[in-house]
Write a protein that holds these residues in place. Structure first.
Motif, PDB file in Angstrom:
ATOM      1  N   GLY A 181       0.923  -1.055   0.086  1.00 15.32           N
ATOM      2  CA  GLY A 181       0.105  -0.057  -0.168  1.00 15.32           C
ATOM      3  C   GLY A 181       0.611   1.233   0.049  1.00 15.32           C
ATOM      4  N   HIS A 182       2.125   1.240   0.838  1.00 18.65           N
ATOM      5  CA  HIS A 182       2.763   2.494   0.670  1.00 18.65           C
ATOM      6  C   HIS A 182       3.166   2.751  -0.657  1.00 18.65           C
ATOM      7  N   LEU A 183       3.765   1.652  -1.488  1.00 20.28           N
ATOM      8  CA  LEU A 183       4.261   1.957  -2.665  1.00 20.28           C
ATOM      9  C   LEU A 183       3.118   2.467  -3.572  1.00 20.28           C
ATOM     10  N   GLY A 184       1.776   1.989  -3.332  1.00 19.62           N
ATOM     11  CA  GLY A 184       0.699   2.527  -4.055  1.00 19.62           C
ATOM     12  C   GLY A 184       0.502   3.891  -4.133  1.00 19.62           C
ATOM     13  N   VAL A 185       0.842   4.235  -2.609  1.00 22.32           N
ATOM     14  CA  VAL A 185       0.571   5.824  -2.582  1.00 22.32           C
ATOM     15  C   VAL A 185       1.570   6.419  -3.329  1.00 22.32           C
ATOM     16  N   MET A 186       2.883   6.243  -3.056  1.00 25.09           N
ATOM     17  CA  MET A 186       4.010   6.958  -3.724  1.00 25.09           C
ATOM     18  C   MET A 186       3.728   6.720  -5.204  1.00 25.09           C
ATOM     19  N   ILE A 187       3.451   5.762  -5.870  1.00 18.56           N
ATOM     20  CA  ILE A 187       3.362   5.865  -7.469  1.00 18.56           C
ATOM     21  C   ILE A 187       2.129   6.565  -7.675  1.00 18.56           C
ATOM     22  N   ALA A 188       0.966   6.463  -7.099  1.00 15.49           N
ATOM     23  CA  ALA A 188      -0.228   7.241  -7.401  1.00 15.49           C
ATOM     24  C   ALA A 188       0.260   8.820  -7.311  1.00 15.49           C
ATOM     25  N   LYS A 189       0.944   9.246  -6.549  1.00 13.16           N
ATOM     26  CA  LYS A 189       1.303  10.698  -6.091  1.00 13.16           C
ATOM     27  C   LYS A 189       2.181  10.881  -7.188  1.00 13.16           C
ATOM     28  N   ALA A 190       3.265  10.137  -7.535  1.00 18.40           N
ATOM     29  CA  ALA A 190       4.227  10.644  -8.504  1.00 18.40           C
ATOM     30  C   ALA A 190       3.574  10.751  -9.881  1.00 18.40           C
ATOM     31  N   MET A 191       2.396  10.090 -10.159  1.00 19.56           N
ATOM     32  CA  MET A 191       1.634  10.251 -11.284  1.00 19.56           C
ATOM     33  C   MET A 191       0.820  11.313 -11.336  1.00 19.56           C
ATOM     34  N   GLY A 192       0.784  12.086 -10.056  1.00 21.79           N
ATOM     35  CA  GLY A 192      -0.068  13.312 -10.313  1.00 21.79           C
ATOM     36  C   GLY A 192      -1.427  13.044  -9.682  1.00 21.79           C
ATOM     37  N   HIS A 193      -1.733  11.859  -9.142  1.00 25.00           N
ATOM     38  CA  HIS A 193      -3.155  11.688  -8.738  1.00 25.00           C
ATOM     39  C   HIS A 193      -3.445  12.205  -7.493  1.00 25.00           C
ATOM     40  N   HIS A 194      -4.710  12.594  -7.118  1.00 20.76           N
ATOM     41  CA  HIS A 194      -5.238  12.753  -5.777  1.00 20.76           C
ATOM     42  C   HIS A 194      -5.439  11.565  -5.024  1.00 20.76           C
ATOM     43  N   VAL A 195      -4.761  11.278  -4.010  1.00 17.59           N
ATOM     44  CA  VAL A 195      -4.828  10.002  -3.574  1.00 17.59           C
ATOM     45  C   VAL A 195      -5.281  10.070  -2.102  1.00 17.59           C
ATOM     46  N   THR A 196      -6.483   9.177  -1.726  1.00 20.86           N
ATOM     47  CA  THR A 196      -7.033   9.188  -0.497  1.00 20.86           C
ATOM     48  C   THR A 196      -6.382   7.572  -0.148  1.00 20.86           C
ATOM     49  N   MET A 197      -6.050   7.633   1.172  1.00 18.62           N
ATOM     50  CA  MET A 197      -5.807   6.546   1.887  1.00 18.62           C
ATOM     51  C   MET A 197      -6.955   5.852   2.466  1.00 18.62           C
ATOM     52  N   ILE A 198      -7.151   4.738   2.545  1.00 24.17           N
ATOM     53  CA  ILE A 198      -8.453   4.074   3.106  1.00 24.17           C
ATOM     54  C   ILE A 198      -7.756   3.128   4.224  1.00 24.17           C
ATOM     55  N   SER A 199      -8.378   3.145   5.159  1.00 26.51           N
ATOM     56  CA  SER A 199      -7.914   2.098   6.190  1.00 26.51           C
ATOM     57  C   SER A 199      -9.117   1.988   7.069  1.00 26.51           C
ATOM     58  N   SER A 200      -8.766   0.901   7.879  1.00 27.63           N
ATOM     59  CA  SER A 200     -10.148   0.504   8.846  1.00 27.63           C
ATOM     60  C   SER A 200     -10.007   1.310  10.110  1.00 27.63           C
ATOM     61  N   THR A 218      -4.743  -3.199  -1.642  1.00 29.36           N
ATOM     62  CA  THR A 218      -3.601  -3.908  -1.572  1.00 29.36           C
ATOM     63  C   THR A 218      -3.905  -4.912  -0.207  1.00 29.36           C
ATOM     64  N   VAL A 219      -5.061  -4.940   0.298  1.00 33.54           N
ATOM     65  CA  VAL A 219      -5.139  -5.887   1.911  1.00 33.54           C
ATOM     66  C   VAL A 219      -5.133  -7.541   1.266  1.00 33.54           C
ATOM     67  N   VAL A 248       5.436  -3.318  11.553  1.00 32.39           N
ATOM     68  CA  VAL A 248       6.823  -2.920  10.723  1.00 32.39           C
ATOM     69  C   VAL A 248       6.336  -1.980   9.645  1.00 32.39           C
ATOM     70  N   ARG A 249       7.266  -0.946   9.242  1.00 34.18           N
ATOM     71  CA  ARG A 249       6.875   0.030   8.317  1.00 34.18           C
ATOM     72  C   ARG A 249       8.030   0.040   7.379  1.00 34.18           C
ATOM     73  N   TYR A 250       7.880  -0.426   6.178  1.00 31.99           N
ATOM     74  CA  TYR A 250       6.749  -0.997   5.664  1.00 31.99           C
ATOM     75  C   TYR A 250       7.317  -2.454   5.142  1.00 31.99           C
ATOM     76  N   ARG A 251       8.646  -2.462   4.954  1.00 28.55           N
ATOM     77  CA  ARG A 251       9.157  -3.715   4.668  1.00 28.55           C
ATOM     78  C   ARG A 251      10.185  -4.350   5.503  1.00 28.55           C
ATOM     79  N   LEU A 252      10.362  -5.354   5.990  1.00 29.22           N
ATOM     80  CA  LEU A 252      11.602  -5.747   6.719  1.00 29.22           C
ATOM     81  C   LEU A 252      12.526  -6.550   6.146  1.00 29.22           C
ATOM     82  N   CYS A 253      13.814  -6.143   5.728  1.00 29.00           N
ATOM     83  CA  CYS A 253      14.726  -7.013   5.066  1.00 29.00           C
ATOM     84  C   CYS A 253      15.887  -7.583   5.919  1.00 29.00           C
ATOM     85  N   LEU A 254      16.001  -8.750   5.978  1.00 25.18           N
ATOM     86  CA  LEU A 254      17.101  -9.556   6.563  1.00 25.18           C
ATOM     87  C   LEU A 254      18.210  -9.519   5.982  1.00 25.18           C
ATOM     88  N   ILE A 255      19.498  -9.155   6.655  1.00 24.71           N
ATOM     89  CA  ILE A 255      20.719  -9.419   5.747  1.00 24.71           C
ATOM     90  C   ILE A 255      21.654 -10.185   6.706  1.00 24.71           C
TER      91      ILE A 255
END
Length: 165
Positions: A18-37, A76-77, A158-165
């Protein structure tokens, strides 16, 4: 798209995808509404990801006010959840894109989904990603941390991805 030519999109679910969706939509110039429970991710969505609006799906008055306001919803749920409350947010000819397989009665609105886009779609996305300087928000931790990492994922801490090394 409204009369001013602005595309209004909704991103359902603020997590790793979902965080990627917000970033991409904003980069495309869209008005973005985040919807959560719930309201608990409002600050993240508005302050950190720069969403234009935040809609709590359990707030009946706010949901009623938002009916017929979105051109599309990117769902994205990953868990099974009711779709009918979100479909009413779509304008006529609005589209709902489900990233995880789920079926629902659509009531004259189109629901579309795909497990992957074409190579051309991917190329366009990567070009946009590079052009706009977008970066995924991740937390990098050592492999010894794996047990605590799983516990944090179960707590939705976790925000937003956890990467193990």
């Amino acid at each position: 798209m409204n009369r001013s030519g602005i595309v209004r999109g909704g991103i359902l679910g603020l997590g790793g995808v979902g965080h990627l969706g917000v970033m991409i939509a904003k980069a495309m110039g869209h008005h973005v509404t985040m919807i959560s429970s719930s309201d608990k991710k409002r600050e993240e969505a508005m302050e950190h990801l720069h969403a234009d609006a935040y809609l709590v799906s359990s707030d009946e008055a706010a949901m009623a006010e938002a009916v017929d306001s979105l051109d599309y919803i990117l769902d994205t749920v990953p868990a099974l959840h009711p779709l009918d409350i979100y479909i009413s947010l779509l304008k006529a000819q609005g589209r709902m894109f489900n990233l995880f397989y789920q079926t629902a009665l659509v009531q004259g609105r189109r629901m579309e989904g795909s497990l992957m886009g074409s190579m051309k779609d991917m190329e366009e996305l990567l070009n946009l990603w590079t052009e706009k300087g977008l970066v995924s928000l991740i937390e990098v931790v050592n492999a010894e941390y794996v047990n605590e990492a799983f516990e944090r994922m179960e707590r939705n801490d976790v925000r937003y991805r956890l990467c193990l090394i």
